[in-house]
Motif scaffolding. Structure first.
Motif, PDB file in Angstrom:
ATOM      1  N   VAL A 163      36.609 -33.993 -32.972  1.00 17.28           N
ATOM      2  CA  VAL A 163      35.569 -33.410 -32.273  1.00 17.28           C
ATOM      3  C   VAL A 163      34.393 -33.974 -33.129  1.00 17.28           C
ATOM      4  CG1 VAL A 163      33.704 -31.827 -31.438  1.00 17.28           C
ATOM      5  CG2 VAL A 163      36.257 -31.511 -31.330  1.00 17.28           C
ATOM      6  N   THR A 164      33.743 -35.351 -33.125  1.00 17.55           N
ATOM      7  CA  THR A 164      32.733 -35.739 -33.654  1.00 17.55           C
ATOM      8  C   THR A 164      31.703 -36.115 -32.762  1.00 17.55           C
ATOM      9  OG1 THR A 164      33.988 -38.035 -33.246  1.00 17.55           O
ATOM     10  CG2 THR A 164      34.355 -36.698 -35.413  1.00 17.55           C
ATOM     11  N   ALA A 165      31.277 -35.189 -31.874  1.00 21.11           N
ATOM     12  CA  ALA A 165      30.288 -35.491 -30.751  1.00 21.11           C
ATOM     13  C   ALA A 165      28.797 -35.671 -31.493  1.00 21.11           C
ATOM     14  CB  ALA A 165      30.403 -34.428 -29.925  1.00 21.11           C
ATOM     15  N   GLY A 166      28.524 -35.144 -32.698  1.00 21.25           N
ATOM     16  CA  GLY A 166      27.205 -35.464 -33.231  1.00 21.25           C
ATOM     17  C   GLY A 166      26.233 -34.427 -32.590  1.00 21.25           C
ATOM     18  N   ALA A 167      25.100 -34.470 -33.135  1.00 25.46           N
ATOM     19  CA  ALA A 167      24.289 -33.480 -32.757  1.00 25.46           C
ATOM     20  C   ALA A 167      23.043 -34.281 -31.659  1.00 25.46           C
ATOM     21  CB  ALA A 167      23.134 -32.817 -33.919  1.00 25.46           C
ATOM     22  N   VAL A 168      22.423 -33.246 -31.093  1.00 20.51           N
ATOM     23  CA  VAL A 168      21.199 -33.717 -30.283  1.00 20.51           C
ATOM     24  C   VAL A 168      19.756 -33.465 -30.878  1.00 20.51           C
ATOM     25  CG1 VAL A 168      22.837 -33.527 -28.205  1.00 20.51           C
ATOM     26  CG2 VAL A 168      21.293 -31.575 -28.871  1.00 20.51           C
ATOM     27  N   THR A 169      18.730 -34.171 -30.341  1.00 18.64           N
ATOM     28  CA  THR A 169      17.405 -34.005 -30.767  1.00 18.64           C
ATOM     29  C   THR A 169      17.012 -32.541 -30.307  1.00 18.64           C
ATOM     30  OG1 THR A 169      16.797 -36.286 -30.248  1.00 18.64           O
ATOM     31  CG2 THR A 169      15.016 -34.758 -30.633  1.00 18.64           C
ATOM     32  N   ARG A 170      16.461 -31.903 -31.269  1.00 21.84           N
ATOM     33  CA  ARG A 170      16.218 -30.421 -30.881  1.00 21.84           C
ATOM     34  C   ARG A 170      14.747 -30.431 -30.446  1.00 21.84           C
ATOM     35  NH1 ARG A 170      15.459 -26.825 -36.145  1.00 21.84           N
ATOM     36  NH2 ARG A 170      13.993 -28.362 -36.716  1.00 21.84           N
ATOM     37  N   THR A 171      14.505 -29.825 -29.366  1.00 23.18           N
ATOM     38  CA  THR A 171      13.234 -29.939 -28.677  1.00 23.18           C
ATOM     39  C   THR A 171      12.794 -28.339 -28.744  1.00 23.18           C
ATOM     40  OG1 THR A 171      14.090 -29.961 -26.706  1.00 23.18           O
ATOM     41  CG2 THR A 171      13.559 -31.958 -27.788  1.00 23.18           C
ATOM     42  N   PHE A 172      11.430 -28.192 -28.201  1.00 27.12           N
ATOM     43  CA  PHE A 172      10.839 -26.861 -27.714  1.00 27.12           C
ATOM     44  C   PHE A 172      10.152 -26.918 -26.562  1.00 27.12           C
ATOM     45  CE2 PHE A 172      11.390 -27.184 -32.538  1.00 27.12           C
ATOM     46  CZ  PHE A 172      11.911 -26.117 -32.766  1.00 27.12           C
ATOM     47  N   PRO A 173       9.978 -25.624 -25.949  1.00 28.52           N
ATOM     48  CA  PRO A 173       9.114 -25.853 -24.523  1.00 28.52           C
ATOM     49  C   PRO A 173       7.737 -26.010 -24.897  1.00 28.52           C
ATOM     50  CG  PRO A 173       9.718 -23.632 -25.112  1.00 28.52           C
ATOM     51  CD  PRO A 173      10.257 -24.513 -26.301  1.00 28.52           C
ATOM     52  N   ILE A 174       7.227 -27.120 -25.436  1.00 24.02           N
ATOM     53  CA  ILE A 174       5.925 -27.334 -25.491  1.00 24.02           C
ATOM     54  C   ILE A 174       5.162 -27.891 -24.459  1.00 24.02           C
ATOM     55  CG2 ILE A 174       4.234 -28.538 -27.150  1.00 24.02           C
ATOM     56  CD1 ILE A 174       6.175 -27.894 -29.491  1.00 24.02           C
ATOM     57  N   PRO A 175       4.225 -27.679 -23.930  1.00 24.78           N
ATOM     58  CA  PRO A 175       3.843 -28.370 -22.836  1.00 24.78           C
ATOM     59  C   PRO A 175       3.228 -29.891 -23.112  1.00 24.78           C
ATOM     60  CG  PRO A 175       2.705 -26.359 -22.873  1.00 24.78           C
ATOM     61  CD  PRO A 175       3.419 -26.587 -24.114  1.00 24.78           C
ATOM     62  N   GLY A 176       3.988 -30.726 -22.165  1.00 19.95           N
ATOM     63  CA  GLY A 176       3.819 -32.337 -22.389  1.00 19.95           C
ATOM     64  C   GLY A 176       4.692 -33.037 -23.209  1.00 19.95           C
ATOM     65  N   VAL A 177       5.416 -32.428 -23.890  1.00 23.32           N
ATOM     66  CA  VAL A 177       6.427 -33.016 -24.863  1.00 23.32           C
ATOM     67  C   VAL A 177       7.645 -33.564 -23.841  1.00 23.32           C
ATOM     68  CG1 VAL A 177       8.267 -32.663 -26.405  1.00 23.32           C
ATOM     69  CG2 VAL A 177       5.993 -31.797 -26.917  1.00 23.32           C
ATOM     70  N   ALA A 178       8.082 -32.915 -23.083  1.00 21.52           N
ATOM     71  CA  ALA A 178       9.081 -33.305 -22.211  1.00 21.52           C
ATOM     72  C   ALA A 178       8.832 -34.502 -21.343  1.00 21.52           C
ATOM     73  CB  ALA A 178       9.767 -32.213 -21.378  1.00 21.52           C
ATOM     74  N   GLU A 179       7.493 -34.550 -21.037  1.00 20.99           N
ATOM     75  CA  GLU A 179       7.215 -35.629 -20.181  1.00 20.99           C
ATOM     76  C   GLU A 179       6.522 -36.863 -20.911  1.00 20.99           C
ATOM     77  OE1 GLU A 179       6.749 -31.725 -18.529  1.00 20.99           O
ATOM     78  OE2 GLU A 179       5.912 -32.510 -20.202  1.00 20.99           O
ATOM     79  N   GLY A 180       6.086 -36.630 -22.203  1.00 24.95           N
ATOM     80  CA  GLY A 180       5.573 -37.806 -22.830  1.00 24.95           C
ATOM     81  C   GLY A 180       6.334 -38.368 -23.872  1.00 24.95           C
ATOM     82  N   ILE A 204       5.891 -39.231 -30.748  1.00 21.31           N
ATOM     83  CA  ILE A 204       7.251 -39.589 -31.204  1.00 21.31           C
ATOM     84  C   ILE A 204       7.550 -38.279 -31.825  1.00 21.31           C
ATOM     85  CG2 ILE A 204       8.780 -41.023 -32.687  1.00 21.31           C
ATOM     86  CD1 ILE A 204       6.717 -43.049 -32.774  1.00 21.31           C
ATOM     87  N   TRP A 205       8.776 -37.798 -31.188  1.00 20.63           N
ATOM     88  CA  TRP A 205       9.388 -36.404 -31.763  1.00 20.63           C
ATOM     89  C   TRP A 205      10.674 -36.388 -32.429  1.00 20.63           C
ATOM     90  CZ3 TRP A 205       7.708 -31.731 -30.742  1.00 20.63           C
ATOM     91  CH2 TRP A 205       8.539 -30.426 -31.269  1.00 20.63           C
ATOM     92  N   THR A 206      10.558 -36.073 -33.477  1.00 23.11           N
ATOM     93  CA  THR A 206      11.802 -36.125 -34.558  1.00 23.11           C
ATOM     94  C   THR A 206      11.956 -35.048 -35.199  1.00 23.11           C
ATOM     95  OG1 THR A 206      10.451 -36.883 -36.561  1.00 23.11           O
ATOM     96  CG2 THR A 206      11.187 -38.757 -34.938  1.00 23.11           C
ATOM     97  N   ALA A 207      11.847 -33.809 -34.709  1.00 22.76           N
ATOM     98  CA  ALA A 207      11.665 -32.601 -35.286  1.00 22.76           C
ATOM     99  C   ALA A 207      12.899 -31.887 -35.582  1.00 22.76           C
ATOM    100  CB  ALA A 207      10.808 -31.512 -34.229  1.00 22.76           C
ATOM    101  N   GLY A 208      13.865 -32.700 -36.235  1.00 21.90           N
ATOM    102  CA  GLY A 208      15.124 -32.226 -36.329  1.00 21.90           C
ATOM    103  C   GLY A 208      16.124 -32.218 -35.223  1.00 21.90           C
ATOM    104  N   ASN A 209      17.397 -32.011 -35.697  1.00 19.03           N
ATOM    105  CA  ASN A 209      18.668 -32.001 -34.862  1.00 19.03           C
ATOM    106  C   ASN A 209      19.065 -30.519 -34.083  1.00 19.03           C
ATOM    107  OD1 ASN A 209      18.997 -34.702 -35.202  1.00 19.03           O
ATOM    108  ND2 ASN A 209      20.105 -34.221 -36.663  1.00 19.03           N
ATOM    109  N   GLY A 210      19.488 -30.565 -32.833  1.00 22.22           N
ATOM    110  CA  GLY A 210      20.031 -29.302 -32.379  1.00 22.22           C
ATOM    111  C   GLY A 210      21.486 -29.421 -31.929  1.00 22.22           C
TER     112      GLY A 210
END
Length: 485
Positions: free
Chosen positions: A106-123, A259-265
């Motif tokens: 299992v070497t699937a790696g991590a994914v970009t960690r996001t938070f439910p902040i208005p506008g982030v998912a869209e832009g 640009i969103w680079t706030a860590g890995n999830g």
């Protein structure tokens, strides 16, 4: 023949398969690798891809080209059932199906960690894949083109405002490289000035670059601020709706590029869709020898490495420390994992993973960098040279090393390539526009010309006579008669 299944083709997965091809005897085992992308991305070069210093394709290492004895399946793994030794995969086309295996890696790696902040998912745009780095570069270059046609004002300011959220290595390197690119672009755009640029780095913690000491982190902040950057520490992004940034400090402004680079999830497949043990953060529980399990007992035929695994750091003096999720560890874990797999297959002892850090190095823009190894700190141009030297040696395959070196050489001689190809994201736009109804020209002369162009053109003797007639029509009568004769 034993069937080895590798989940994920990132650093750890690629290097595991690559080393297995070199170590396994023919007929000893068959190796299958599952990943939705047909390439491994060398992520440390992504900031330079965004800045146009490295060609995008040169940081993507083809799986099929370099894994010639491995079966590569372009699909996503949606579930791992180790009790039955099956995985469920979702191919690029067609229905989900199951794959059987004898040993899983299992070497699937991590994914970009996001938070439910208005506008982030869209832009917002991440900086984890080569497509994202290319999109960031094209967006910035296109923004300069658009801003150059506008008078000073809010719209021009918005186009030339860049916001990076996250003060880790990816965020700081991307921020520094883009700031360097934007500053250099001003030479090509006399309509714009340095005061038009606004670069914001937003970090929720009180410092940036957690892998270096506090003094080095503060120096990087001062260095970026001297170059005109706005560094917001102990600050969170509250909203980015429609490009309008609101910070927890109360500051507000409009930005064209977020640009969103706030860590890995945690990878959701590892965290939620497997019966293998995971820790509280959703990472695979891995022993020092990279077997899945605890120090007391290992789970047979299950291995893990890379960013999706909690690998004990035996080189650290801190009890219970885990290896940092970065390329330096993932590459070496992949090599050790391959060696341990072969040893286990042949009934030999496996060895623990131990790696003493070689130090950390970061680029802060063209000709600028920082390096730290214990108490040794190198800053500025020497550190930037060390960054390039280390990574050109670390990028896999001599073919990729040579391509990157040639691009750097051409850039040193001719400068960066500043052409935006943002239209490639809508490749059919020009084609569909060409097929749209032709708009009215609005003038009898132009309409007449268009009608004349549509008439069948004469040929042979008729064409020559028509030419003579047109010439004669604009000359005196005697000259016209002479022309006809």
């Amino acid at each position: 023949m034993r069937r080895i299944l590798i989940v994920g083709g990132g650093y750890a997965g690629f290097y595991t398969a690559w080393r297995l091809e070199k170590k396994l005897r023919r007929g000893e085992a068959e190796v299958t690798l599952v990943d939705p992308r047909p390439y491994m991305t060398y992520q440390p070069f992504l900031p330079e891809v965004a800045a146009g210093s490295v060609e995008a394709r040169h940081v993507a290492v083809s799986l099929r080209r370099h894994l010639r004895r491995t079966t590569v399946i372009p699909a996503s793994v949606t579930e791992i059932n180790h009790a039955r030794k099956t995985v469920t995969i979702r191919p690029l086309d067609g229905p989900d199906r199951e794959l059987d295996y004898d040993t899983i890696v299992v070497t699937a790696g991590a994914v970009t960690r996001t938070f439910p902040i208005p506008g982030v998912a869209e832009g917002a745009i991440g900086l984890k894949h080569v497509e994202e780095a290319v999109a960031i570069r094209d967006r910035l270059l296109t923004a300069f083109e658009r801003a150059s046609t506008l008078p000073p004002g809010p719209e021009r300011s918005r186009l030339l405002t860049v916001t990076v959220v996250g003060g880790g290595f990816t965020g700081v390197e991307g921020f520094g490289e883009l700031l360097s690119l934007a500053t250099a672009l001003l030479k090509r755009y006399p309509e714009l000035t340095f005061s038009d640029l606004a670069f914001h780095l937003v970090e929720a913690q009180g410092r940036i670059l957690p892998e270096v000491t506090d003094d080095v982190g503060r120096w990087v902040v001062r260095h970026l601020e001297r170059r005109g950057a706005h560094i917001h520490l102990d600050t969170q992004l509250v909203s980015a709706q429609d490009g309008h940034v609101v910070l927890s400090t109360g500051e507000e402004y409009d930005t064209e590029l977020l640009i969103w680079t706030a860590g890995n999830g945690a990878n959701p497949v590892v965290a939620k869709q497997t019966d293998l043990p995971v820790d509280r953060s959703g990472r695979l529980q891995v022993r020092a020898d990279l077997r899945v399990g605890t120090a007391e007992a290992a789970i047979p035929d299950a291995w893990g490495a890379g960013d999706n695994a909690a690998v004990p750091d035996l080189a650290s003096s801190v009890p219970g420390a885990l290896t940092v999720p970065n390329a330096q560890h993932a590459v070496r874990q992949g090599k050790r994992l391959a060696a341990n797999l072969v040893a286990d297959l042949r009934g030999r002892r496996v060895k623990p993973y131990v790696h003493h850090s070689l130090g950390v190095v970061a680029t802060l823009g063209l000709g600028r960098g920082v390096f730290q190894y214990r108490r040794l700190v190198v800053k500025g141009f020497p550190a930037w040279v060390m960054h390039r030297g280390y990574h050109v040696l670390a990028v896999p395959t001599w073919e990729r090393k040579l391509r990157v070196l040639l691009v750097w050489l051409s850039a040193a001689l001719f400068g960066r390539d500043i052409v935006s190809l943002q239209s490639v994201q809508q490749p059919r736009a020009a084609f569909t526009a060409a097929g749209a109804p032709r708009p009215a020209t609005g003038g009898p002369i132009r309409d007449g010309r268009w009608a004349a162009m549509r008439r069948p053109s004469p040929s042979g003797l008729g064409r020559r006579r028509a030419v003579h007639d047109r010439l004669a029509a604009g000359r005196p009568a005697a000259e016209a008669r002479h022309t006809r004769s």
